[in-house]
Every structure is written in C-alpha cells, then in structure tokens.
Design a protein around this motif. Sequence first.
Motif, PDB file in Angstrom:
ATOM      1  N   PRO A  33      16.930 -40.561  48.920  1.00 36.40           N
ATOM      2  CA  PRO A  33      16.743 -41.182  50.068  1.00 36.40           C
ATOM      3  C   PRO A  33      16.719 -42.738  50.187  1.00 36.40           C
ATOM      4  CG  PRO A  33      14.731 -40.187  49.594  1.00 36.40           C
ATOM      5  CD  PRO A  33      15.600 -39.919  48.516  1.00 36.40           C
ATOM      6  N   ARG A  37      13.845 -44.268  55.240  1.00 29.81           N
ATOM      7  CA  ARG A  37      13.923 -42.990  55.875  1.00 29.81           C
ATOM      8  C   ARG A  37      12.758 -42.090  55.418  1.00 29.81           C
ATOM      9  NH1 ARG A  37      19.383 -40.144  53.430  1.00 29.81           N
ATOM     10  NH2 ARG A  37      18.105 -38.561  54.108  1.00 29.81           N
ATOM     11  N   ASP A  96      11.092 -37.495  52.351  1.00 34.86           N
ATOM     12  CA  ASP A  96      12.217 -37.535  53.460  1.00 34.86           C
ATOM     13  C   ASP A  96      12.265 -36.318  54.156  1.00 34.86           C
ATOM     14  OD1 ASP A  96      14.423 -37.865  54.934  1.00 34.86           O
ATOM     15  OD2 ASP A  96      15.686 -38.053  52.867  1.00 34.86           O
TER      16      ASP A  96
END
Length: 174
Positions: A33, A37, A96
């Motif tokens: 990620p 995020r 995430d």
Amino acid sequence: MRKWYQDRRGGYFFLLLGIALLLIYGALEWRLPAADRLETVTGRVTWSYPSMGALYYTVDGDRRQFVLQEKGDPDGKMRAAVRDATMLYPVTVRFDPRVTTHPGFLPGDFHPTFGVAVGGKDVTGFDAVRAAHRRDNLVALVLGLIFSAVGARRLYLLRGLAAPAPAPPRRPRR
C-alpha cells in the motif's frame, strides 16, 4: 535419451517459470500500500498467536484482527513490541483496511501490519517495512530474470534443430 530440461521442452519450461516469477513479483509489489492509504488503531494487545513467519494478534477496542509478518520485520523489533504490549502499554498499529489475508488455521480475516508505534514513537517506520518487503520480493525478480534468460537461451540454441525421427517399427522375423 536426453533429459527433458536439455530439450526444447526444458527451454519452454524455464521461460514460462521465469515469466511466472516475474508476474508474482509484480503482484507482490502491486499489493504494497501507499503511505496515505494506511489507517491506525491504538490499544492494548488482547490476544496474540505466534506462528512460523508471522504473529497474529488483536487490539482492544477494535474488532479487526492483525498479522505481523516476519517478512516486514526482519530484526523482530515490531514483534517484540506487540508481545510486550499485551497488558503493559498501548500500541499503535498501521494497516491498510483494504488488504486482508486469511490463514487456513485461524478463523477470520487478518490485516497485515505495516508499522507499530509505542508511546508515539515508531518502533519501525513504514518506509523500513516497505523496504524489507521489497528486499524479500527481489528474490522473485532475480529468479524470474535468471529463469527467463536460461529458457530463452535454451530455445535460441535449439531454434533450428528438428526433433529426431522416430525409429521405424521392427518387423518380427519369419
């Protein structure tokens, strides 16, 4: 009879194996990620389950489950901080929410951990975790390039050779 890896079949095998490893590298890199995020959860660790290569745990006040993979924590600092945070002090976990994993031996989905902070100080930052993941993923890239090169070289060397004609059937003597 020649071995299969010395023939054209071996060339195609190594070429396709290299391409598959390159695709695995791409999928692993795509799954990492971005820093924007990530979400954080703060609380005490209420349950933990160490296994080979990972530490599964939950944080008080959140119903989600988390996993800390050894791949992103090669020196073990984050795993030690999570184990020590059982009831002593709160820990802040970065993850995430869109990425989940499901081990076959534990019920539910787990979110991979990309950073742990204790008392507002990062035990290991996100950049270090991402660098550790990328360093492990480079194994797939290097092996993919090697196998692709070996397969392409084998096919290049065997490009003009036709398969040997089969032997004529033997007739029984009269």
